[in-house]
Every structure is written in structure tokens, then in C-alpha cells.
Write an enzyme that holds these catalytic residues in place. Structure first.
Site, PDB file in Angstrom:
ATOM      1  N   HIS A   9       0.861  -1.193   0.000  1.00 10.25           N
ATOM      2  CA  HIS A   9       0.000   0.000   0.000  1.00 10.25           C
ATOM      3  C   HIS A   9       0.890   1.232   0.000  1.00 10.25           C
ATOM      4  O   HIS A   9       1.797   1.341   0.814  1.00 10.25           O
ATOM      5  CB  HIS A   9      -0.900   0.013   1.241  1.00 10.25           C
TER       6      HIS A   9
ATOM      7  N   TYR B 198      -8.928   5.796   7.843  1.00  4.89           N
ATOM      8  CA  TYR B 198      -9.028   6.133   9.268  1.00  4.89           C
ATOM      9  C   TYR B 198     -10.053   7.262   9.386  1.00  4.89           C
ATOM     10  O   TYR B 198      -9.875   8.321   8.782  1.00  4.89           O
ATOM     11  CB  TYR B 198      -7.685   6.611   9.805  1.00  4.89           C
TER      12      TYR B 198
ATOM     13  N   PRO C 107      -3.713   0.176  18.878  1.00  5.84           N
ATOM     14  CA  PRO C 107      -3.589  -0.310  17.499  1.00  5.84           C
ATOM     15  C   PRO C 107      -3.601   0.786  16.425  1.00  5.84           C
ATOM     16  O   PRO C 107      -3.245   0.507  15.282  1.00  5.84           O
ATOM     17  CB  PRO C 107      -4.798  -1.233  17.330  1.00  5.84           C
TER      18      PRO C 107
ATOM     19  N   LYS D  69       1.386  -0.341  15.019  1.00  5.36           N
ATOM     20  CA  LYS D  69       2.805  -0.436  15.350  1.00  5.36           C
ATOM     21  C   LYS D  69       3.173  -1.677  16.180  1.00  5.36           C
ATOM     22  O   LYS D  69       4.353  -1.991  16.339  1.00  5.36           O
ATOM     23  CB  LYS D  69       3.257   0.821  16.114  1.00  5.36           C
TER      24      LYS D  69
ATOM     25  N   TYR E  23       4.576   6.358   9.926  1.00  7.18           N
ATOM     26  CA  TYR E  23       3.679   5.267   9.538  1.00  7.18           C
ATOM     27  C   TYR E  23       4.433   4.173   8.780  1.00  7.18           C
ATOM     28  O   TYR E  23       4.224   2.996   9.005  1.00  7.18           O
ATOM     29  CB  TYR E  23       2.520   5.805   8.688  1.00  7.18           C
TER      30      TYR E  23
END
Ligand code: APR
Ligand code: PHB
Length: 390
Positions: free
Chosen positions: A72, A201, A293, A297, A385
């Protein structure tokens, strides 16, 4: 029995360590409290940083991940009717993440260990690390009514948050830092096509929601729920209804719903134990730290611990150098605290906090607004990220 490294816990941390050590000719025995089916029945996150992807390949277990996993290059954040794509690849100088379930990775690791004759004991009860302060530590455990003892050089505590390893470090030595968030995540896995090709998100006044996936016909969704929510109180219909209310309009209209094949609630917690070593015991993964979560990570931090720990053990056996073992805790913790900061920040940014004042809410909205409009802010998000360097 005798081995070089006794590994407590057969989750991803313990299995990856055992596999890496094996490839360098270092012996280990893995002691796992549960059955294999139980371990492989746990559904966990599924976003792997490049560092973990590289480790998995180097450990010879990357074949299925490379075939079935999905790279991704970005994800979306939705908030107040806006939807912003965070271009991970563009913002991080070419890095991406791999969407591949932790459960699948754990299965691949078990299969590799089996093929190479790895020694894994399941349903090992009352595992007890002993004589940690000496250079002849050992571990005892019970199975089928018998007591066994493994003499070893080192013990790796990879037994998760509730394991025995961290508890074996004297209270006078161990410091613990903890933050419990006032909500949990209700997660559903369903055999339906994901609503979007990338993760979304969602910050919403009704609470956070996440659209994630495992593959083209397997979706993973989460909604923020209250801390004392019970999974039995949520029918599939109620879950989908609430999820839709928290998604951007288009996603809510397009989402394909179906029966859940797994439904569970996870609390959100940040936790760090210091130090991560005591005598001949070394903690890695969830045994030493927990992240919420948001940002995925958990598994990635376990992987960086295993990276540092395996290097240190290899240096001990191959170069007769103990510097890596001495530095392990400090080195691993440096990266852990940065991931703590990032997952705390992302959790704080995206969730509805029941105790927040109006001022706090405005700060949260402004932070999102700033993120949506500032490339510098997006860069900082992307850098974390995709994963900070090891
Ligand atoms: N003796 C032996 N094994 C134990 C004991 C014990 N006393 N206590 C726990 N275990 C086992 C658990 O059954 C589990 O299989 O240790 C294993 C620990 O695995 P995980 O909890 O998956 O932890 P870890 O391998 O560090 O992986 C970290 O998993 O929890 C997620 O978010 C986390 O994704 C991250 C990853
Ligand atoms: C998941 O797919 O389970 C997942 C993805 C991203 C997260 C957390 C969980 O931040």
C-alpha cells in the site's frame, strides 16, 4: 534438555527470533503456553513496515507474503466530510507498507520452523525462568504432568503482555509506564470486498472507525466503543449500521456488508517496561511494551526488538562480543518510545474522548485541519507510519 537460547512465547516475536537464530546456526527451544490452533485463531493487525518485510524475506519466510500480501502506498483520513489521502510513498521518499495479516505471518513462521526441525513445545504450563543473574540460567515447565528443565545461555521473554518473563524481573529494578485510553475497538472480520483499495481512518463525532482489509474478499473493520462494551451486545446488523454512520457518505453507500467471521473487542493501552533486560533475560515484543492499534505499530515494534536482539545474540556467538547484549535495552527502547509517541498521537488525533472539554475538541479538529493542509505535517505522519529506521 539443553539449548543456546530458550524462547518463552510462540507468537510472532518468539517464532521470528527462533527462525533467524536457526539460520545462523544458533539453537533455540520455543515454549508456548497455548495450542497452535489457539495461537493461529487470534486475529491481529496486518500492516507491515518495510523493515519487517525485509526481515521476513531474509528469514526465508517471505514467499506467501510476497504472493498474497498487498503493498500500500497510501491511506485516507476522513474527518468532517473531507477525505484526505496521505501519500505514504511520495511523502516518505519511496517507502510503502505491506498489508498482510499477522495471523498469516505467524502461520508461515510455524511452517518454516517445522520444515527446519525447529523445537516448539505447545501447551507448556508453569514456564519459569530461573537463575537469571548467573551465566547458567534455565527454564522449567510442566507438560502432561511431567516437569522439564532446559539449560541455556540466554532466555528470550517473548511471551506477550500477560507473560511470566517481565514478572521475573525484580520490582526494585523494573519501571513501568502506562496509559489506558477510555475506550476500546470493536473489530469485525467479514468475507466481503473491502470498501476501498486503501485503509480509511475516520474521525467522527460518534467515535473513531477504521476500514481495513486482508485481501480482495476479506475486510477488517473497527469502531471505537466504550470500555465496558460487550461483544455479545453487538449483532452484525448493529455493527454495520454504526460503522456506516461514521464513514464518509460515499463509503457508507458503497460498503458491502455480510456476516462476521470474527468479532472481538480490544482495549487500548500504551505501556512500556524498562529495562528490557535483566541478567540473562531479554524481553521482546508485547512482553516489554504495548501500543494502541491506531497506526498498527504493535507487530512492527516486536520486529525491531527481534532485529536488535538477534543481532546481539549473533554477535555474542559469532564475534564473541557482548556489546549488543549490553546495549539491547537502551537501543530497542529508543525506537519503542518513538513508536509510543506516534501511536499515542494518532490515537489522540482520531478518537472521541469522552472527558474532552470544548477546548480539547477544538484542538483536535485544528490538528486535523493542519494535517490536511500542511505537507510538513503529512510528511511527519508518513515517516512514522512507514516506520522509522532500525
Ligand atoms: N508461557 C509460555 N508462553 C506464554 C506465556 C507463558 N507464561 N504467557 C504468554 N505466552 C504466549 C502467548 O500464548 C502468546 O502466544 O506468548 C505468546 C506471545 O505472543 P503475542 O502476544 O502475539 O506477542 P508477540 O509475539 O510479542 O507479538 C507482538 O502481537 O499482541 C500482538 O499487538 C501485538 O502485533 C503485536 C504482536
Ligand atoms: C488491521 O487491519 O487490523 C489494522 C490496520 C491498521 C491499524 C490497525 C489495525 O492501524
Amino acid at each position: 534438555m539443553q539449548t543456546q537460547v530458550a524462547i518463552i512465547g510462540g507468537g510472532p516475536s518468539g517464532l521470528l527470533l527462533s527462525q533467524i537464530l536457526h539460520l545462523r546456526g544458533i539453537s533455540s527451544i520455543v515454549l508456548e503456553q497455548k495450542s497452535r490452533n489457539y495461537v493461529l485463531g487470534r486475529i491481529r493487525a496486518g500492516v507491515l513496515e518495510q523493515g519487517l518485510v525485509d526481515m521476513v524475506r531474509a528469514a526465508g519466510v517471505g514467499e506467501r507474503m510476497d504472493k498474497e500480501g498487498h503493498p500500500h502506498s497510501g491511506f485516507d483520513i476522513a474527518f468532517h466530510g473531507q477525505r484526505k489521502r496521505i501519500d505514504l510513498e511520495g511523502l516518505s521518499g519511496g517507502k510503502t507498507v505491506m498489508v498482510y495479516g499477522q495471523t498469516e505471518l505467524t502461520l508461515d513462521l510455524y511452517e518454516a520452523r517445522d520444515q527446519m526441525g525447529g523445537h516448539i513445545v505447545h501447551e507448556a504450563e508453569n514456564v519459569t525462568p530461573c537463575e537469571l543473574e548467573t551465566d547458567r540460567p534455565y527454564v522449567t515447565y510442566e507438560k502432561g504432568g511431567n516437569i522439564y528443565r532446559i539449560d541455556c545461555d540466554f532466555i528470550a521473554g517473548c511471551d506477550g503482555f500477560h507473560g511470566v518473563s517481565r514478572q521475573s524481573i525484580p520490582k526494585s529494578v523494573l519501571r513501568e509506564y502506562e496509559k489506558v485510553y477510555p475506550f476500546g475497538w470493536l473489530g469485525v472480520l467479514s468475507k466481503t470486498p473491502p470498501v476501498s483499495s486503501e485503509l480509511i481512518y475516520n474521525h467522527n463525532d460518534r467515535g473513531f472507525a477504521l476500514c481495513s482489509m486482508r485481501n480482495a474478499n476479506l475486510s477488517r473493520y473497527y469502531i471505537q466503543c466504550s470500555m465496558n462494551e460487550r461483544v455479545e451486545n453487538w449483532s452484525d446488523e448493529q455493527f454495520w449500521e454504526e460503522l456506516k454512520k461514521r464513514l464518509p457518505e460515499q463509503a457508507a453507500q458503497e460498503i458491502v456488508t455480510g456476516p462476521s467471521i470474527e468479532k472481538s473487542i480490544a482495549p487500548l493501552r500504551s505501556f512500556v517496561a524498562e529495562p528490557l533486560s535483566y541478567g540473562r533475560l531479554f524481553l521482546a515484543g508485547d512482553a516489554g511494551h504495548i501500543v494502541p492499534p491506531t497506526g498498527a505499530k504493535g507487530l512492527n515494534l516486536a520486529a525491531s526488538d527481534i532485529y536488535y536482539l538477534s543481532e546481539a545474540l549473533i554477535d555474542h556467538y559469532k564475534k564473541k562480543s557482548d556489546q549488543g547484549l549490553k546495549d539491547y535495552s537502551e537501543k530497542a527502547l529508543k525506537r519503542i518510545w518513538k513508536a509510543m509517541r506516534f501511536s499515542w498521537w494518532m490515537t489522540t488525533l482520531l478518537h472521541k474522548f469522552p472527558q474532552n472539554s470544548e477546548f480539547d475538541n477544538r484542538m483536535q479538529e485544528t490538528e486535523l485541519d493542519y494535517l490536511f493542509s500542511s505537507e510538513a505535517a503529512q510528511k511527519a505522519l508518513a515517516e512514522n507510519y512507514v516506520g522509522l529506521p532500525y
